[in-house]
Motif scaffolding. Structure first.
Motif, PDB file in Angstrom:
ATOM      1  N   GLU A 174       0.823  -1.206   0.000  1.00  0.00           N
ATOM      2  CA  GLU A 174       0.000   0.000   0.000  1.00  0.00           C
ATOM      3  C   GLU A 174       0.858   1.258   0.000  1.00  0.00           C
ATOM      4  OE1 GLU A 174      -2.764  -0.143   3.222  1.00  0.00           O
ATOM      5  OE2 GLU A 174      -4.212  -1.367   2.123  1.00  0.00           O
ATOM      6  N   ASN A 175       1.958   1.234   0.734  1.00  0.00           N
ATOM      7  CA  ASN A 175       2.841   2.406   0.751  1.00  0.00           C
ATOM      8  C   ASN A 175       3.441   2.672  -0.623  1.00  0.00           C
ATOM      9  OD1 ASN A 175       2.420   3.045   3.455  1.00  0.00           O
ATOM     10  ND2 ASN A 175       4.083   1.717   4.167  1.00  0.00           N
ATOM     11  N   TYR A 176       3.793   1.616  -1.334  1.00  0.00           N
ATOM     12  CA  TYR A 176       4.254   1.799  -2.715  1.00  0.00           C
ATOM     13  C   TYR A 176       3.117   2.338  -3.580  1.00  0.00           C
ATOM     14  CZ  TYR A 176       8.752  -0.640  -2.126  1.00  0.00           C
ATOM     15  OH  TYR A 176      10.025  -0.982  -1.760  1.00  0.00           O
ATOM     16  N   ALA A 177       1.935   1.757  -3.426  1.00  0.00           N
ATOM     17  CA  ALA A 177       0.801   2.138  -4.270  1.00  0.00           C
ATOM     18  C   ALA A 177       0.426   3.606  -4.082  1.00  0.00           C
ATOM     19  CB  ALA A 177      -0.394   1.237  -3.967  1.00  0.00           C
ATOM     20  N   ARG A 178       0.524   4.118  -2.858  1.00  0.00           N
ATOM     21  CA  ARG A 178       0.171   5.515  -2.604  1.00  0.00           C
ATOM     22  C   ARG A 178       1.073   6.480  -3.373  1.00  0.00           C
ATOM     23  NH1 ARG A 178      -0.980   3.259   2.595  1.00  0.00           N
ATOM     24  NH2 ARG A 178      -3.211   3.538   3.077  1.00  0.00           N
ATOM     25  N   GLN A 179       2.245   6.033  -3.748  1.00  0.00           N
ATOM     26  CA  GLN A 179       3.150   6.875  -4.527  1.00  0.00           C
ATOM     27  C   GLN A 179       2.728   6.960  -5.993  1.00  0.00           C
ATOM     28  OE1 GLN A 179       7.446   6.124  -3.650  1.00  0.00           O
ATOM     29  NE2 GLN A 179       6.674   4.646  -2.141  1.00  0.00           N
ATOM     30  N   LEU A 180       1.788   6.112  -6.390  1.00  0.00           N
ATOM     31  CA  LEU A 180       1.355   6.055  -7.787  1.00  0.00           C
ATOM     32  C   LEU A 180       0.016   6.742  -8.023  1.00  0.00           C
ATOM     33  CD1 LEU A 180       2.343   2.329  -8.376  1.00  0.00           C
ATOM     34  CD2 LEU A 180       3.542   4.332  -9.271  1.00  0.00           C
ATOM     35  N   GLY A 181      -0.792   6.896  -6.980  1.00  0.00           N
ATOM     36  CA  GLY A 181      -2.095   7.524  -7.143  1.00  0.00           C
ATOM     37  C   GLY A 181      -2.902   7.412  -5.873  1.00  0.00           C
ATOM     38  N   SER A 182      -3.814   8.365  -5.659  1.00  0.00           N
ATOM     39  CA  SER A 182      -4.529   8.428  -4.394  1.00  0.00           C
ATOM     40  C   SER A 182      -5.382   7.191  -4.129  1.00  0.00           C
ATOM     41  CB  SER A 182      -5.416   9.678  -4.364  1.00  0.00           C
ATOM     42  OG  SER A 182      -4.634  10.851  -4.356  1.00  0.00           O
ATOM     43  N   ASP A 183      -5.983   6.608  -5.161  1.00  0.00           N
ATOM     44  CA  ASP A 183      -6.847   5.446  -4.934  1.00  0.00           C
ATOM     45  C   ASP A 183      -6.160   4.118  -5.253  1.00  0.00           C
ATOM     46  OD1 ASP A 183      -6.784   5.743  -7.663  1.00  0.00           O
ATOM     47  OD2 ASP A 183      -8.947   5.690  -7.954  1.00  0.00           O
ATOM     48  N   CYS A 184      -4.887   4.181  -5.619  1.00  0.00           N
ATOM     49  CA  CYS A 184      -4.178   2.964  -6.026  1.00  0.00           C
ATOM     50  C   CYS A 184      -4.057   1.972  -4.873  1.00  0.00           C
ATOM     51  CB  CYS A 184      -2.791   3.349  -6.555  1.00  0.00           C
ATOM     52  SG  CYS A 184      -1.914   2.015  -7.369  1.00  0.00           S
ATOM     53  N   GLY A 239      -8.353  10.226  -0.124  1.00  0.00           N
ATOM     54  CA  GLY A 239      -8.929   8.984  -0.635  1.00  0.00           C
ATOM     55  C   GLY A 239      -7.971   7.835  -0.490  1.00  0.00           C
ATOM     56  N   ASP A 240      -6.916   8.034   0.310  1.00  0.00           N
ATOM     57  CA  ASP A 240      -5.914   6.986   0.479  1.00  0.00           C
ATOM     58  C   ASP A 240      -5.732   6.562   1.932  1.00  0.00           C
ATOM     59  OD1 ASP A 240      -4.710   9.288   1.377  1.00  0.00           O
ATOM     60  OD2 ASP A 240      -2.825   8.990   0.304  1.00  0.00           O
ATOM     61  N   VAL A 241      -6.609   7.043   2.801  1.00  0.00           N
ATOM     62  CA  VAL A 241      -6.607   6.593   4.198  1.00  0.00           C
ATOM     63  C   VAL A 241      -7.879   5.791   4.409  1.00  0.00           C
ATOM     64  CG1 VAL A 241      -6.668   7.301   6.616  1.00  0.00           C
ATOM     65  CG2 VAL A 241      -5.233   8.550   4.982  1.00  0.00           C
ATOM     66  N   PHE A 242      -7.720   4.532   4.776  1.00  0.00           N
ATOM     67  CA  PHE A 242      -8.836   3.592   4.776  1.00  0.00           C
ATOM     68  C   PHE A 242      -9.182   3.126   6.183  1.00  0.00           C
ATOM     69  CE2 PHE A 242      -6.357   2.314   0.811  1.00  0.00           C
ATOM     70  CZ  PHE A 242      -7.002   3.245   0.015  1.00  0.00           C
ATOM     71  N   SER A 243     -10.447   2.875   6.387  1.00  0.00           N
ATOM     72  CA  SER A 243     -10.913   2.201   7.602  1.00  0.00           C
ATOM     73  C   SER A 243     -11.997   1.214   7.205  1.00  0.00           C
ATOM     74  CB  SER A 243     -11.441   3.208   8.630  1.00  0.00           C
ATOM     75  OG  SER A 243     -12.507   3.982   8.093  1.00  0.00           O
ATOM     76  N   GLU A 244     -12.139   0.171   7.998  1.00  0.00           N
ATOM     77  CA  GLU A 244     -13.110  -0.870   7.684  1.00  0.00           C
ATOM     78  C   GLU A 244     -14.525  -0.331   7.791  1.00  0.00           C
ATOM     79  OE1 GLU A 244     -12.503  -4.329  10.040  1.00  0.00           O
ATOM     80  OE2 GLU A 244     -10.484  -4.731   9.262  1.00  0.00           O
ATOM     81  N   ILE A 245     -15.398  -0.894   6.980  1.00  0.00           N
ATOM     82  CA  ILE A 245     -16.816  -0.553   7.050  1.00  0.00           C
ATOM     83  C   ILE A 245     -17.621  -1.816   6.790  1.00  0.00           C
ATOM     84  CG2 ILE A 245     -16.908   0.150   4.608  1.00  0.00           C
ATOM     85  CD1 ILE A 245     -18.993   2.285   5.518  1.00  0.00           C
ATOM     86  N   ALA A 246     -18.644  -2.004   7.588  1.00  0.00           N
ATOM     87  CA  ALA A 246     -19.465  -3.221   7.473  1.00  0.00           C
ATOM     88  C   ALA A 246     -20.523  -3.028   6.395  1.00  0.00           C
ATOM     89  CB  ALA A 246     -20.112  -3.544   8.813  1.00  0.00           C
ATOM     90  N   LEU A 247     -20.050  -2.948   5.147  1.00  0.00           N
ATOM     91  CA  LEU A 247     -20.945  -2.741   4.012  1.00  0.00           C
ATOM     92  C   LEU A 247     -20.819  -3.933   3.075  1.00  0.00           C
ATOM     93  CD1 LEU A 247     -22.883  -0.889   2.483  1.00  0.00           C
ATOM     94  CD2 LEU A 247     -20.899   0.153   1.383  1.00  0.00           C
ATOM     95  N   ASP A 248     -21.906  -4.619   2.851  1.00  0.00           N
ATOM     96  CA  ASP A 248     -21.889  -5.833   2.046  1.00  0.00           C
ATOM     97  C   ASP A 248     -23.088  -5.805   1.101  1.00  0.00           C
ATOM     98  OD1 ASP A 248     -21.841  -8.348   0.967  1.00  0.00           O
ATOM     99  OD2 ASP A 248     -21.868  -9.427   2.878  1.00  0.00           O
TER     100      ASP A 248
END
Length: 277
Positions: A128-138, A153-162
């Motif tokens: 993920e740290n590598y991916a963040r260097q390539l794009g905000s949603d990568c 759009g690159d800081v994530f937290s879990e959500i109980a959405l199914d």
């Protein structure tokens, strides 16, 4: 090694403030969907990249910074000299400028594929740290499961959405909208209720509460977009929205959907929703 980088949709998107670095803070939910590209990576004597399918604008494989897939390879190679040369072939299916994150998915799948194929032993956090260097949603596509995202759009937290049990119809009206164009019309604002709280309410309530802020400026400019959204509701969608900052409009249905005739000239994808691709 053959993989299938998949798209994502945004369920809600709020632009809350402009950052000192020129980016914007936002609230959104990223949800993976099954519309995929095809990516093949094989060992080779020298590095090479080729693409087929949809034309990638400005794609110049001989430039190190040209394509996100090439940039992803070079990013890993800079820290892992043991990474051998490869030949990459990307068959592009996910529309470009569509708000579906296709290019970001391609780059993320390069990182994951190289890590697995050549036993680099990188953790998901490291990828993920590598991916963040390539794009905000990568970075989203490393774990590739529904998340609530904030900041760029690159800081994530879990959500109980199914959404398992629901059906999706994505409509791309052959209209590419650049990120710069989309953000030029936004007016950041702080919502009264956090998007996370609204996402946990029944889907039947979303039409009245969950909104993509890019619709406010892009719908008046491109009237085909609100028309598609209305047509999805008329076809029985429980919820419909624009995805990301691009032009794709999607509908969530509680039963299988027959593609309406008015969408036959557009690029469409339909399939079952799930929690992961």
């Amino acid at each position: 090694m053959l993989t299938f980088p998949n798209a994502k949709i945004n369920i809600g998107l709020r632009i809350t403030s402009k950052r000192p670095d020129g980016f914007h803070n936002l609230q959104s939910c990223f949800y993976p969907v099954g519309w995929t590209d095809v990516l093949e990576i094989i060992p080779a004597d020298q590095f090479g990249f080729a693409s087929s399918g949809l034309t990638i604008p400005g794609d110049e494989p001989d430039r190190a910074d040209a394509n996100l897939c090439v940039r992803a390879y070079n990013l890993l190679r800079a820290d892992h000299a043991e990474l051998p040369s490869v030949q990459m072939h990307l068959h592009k299916v996910i529309p470009i400028g569509a708000g579906l994150g296709g290019g970001s998915a391609d780059a993320a799948f390069v990182l994951k594929s190289l890590n697995e194929r050549f036993a680099l032993n990188l953790t998901d956090d490291q990828l993920e740290n590598y991916a963040r260097q390539l794009g905000s949603d990568c970075a989203f596509f490393i774990r590739n499961k529904p998340v609530y995202c904030t900041e760029k759009g690159d800081v994530f937290s879990e959500i109980a959405l199914d959404l398992t049990g629901y059906y999706l119809l994505l409509v791309y009206p052959n209209l590419a909208i650049s990120t710069a164009e989309a953000y030029a019309g936004v007016r950041p604002h702080q919502p009264d209720v956090a998007l996370r709280d609204q996402l946990l309410e029944p889907i039947s309530t979303w039409r009245a509460t969950i909104h993509n802020d890019f619709e406010d400026s892009l719908f008046p400019r491109y009237p085909e977009l609100p028309a598609i959204k209305q047509q999805l509701y008329e076809a029985g969608a429980v919820y419909a929205s624009m995805s990301g900052s691009g032009s794709t409009i999607y509908g969530i249905f509680d039963a299988p959907i027959v593609i309406p005739n008015q969408f036959r000239t557009y690029r469409v994808w339909k399939g079952k929703a799930g929690t992961e691709k």
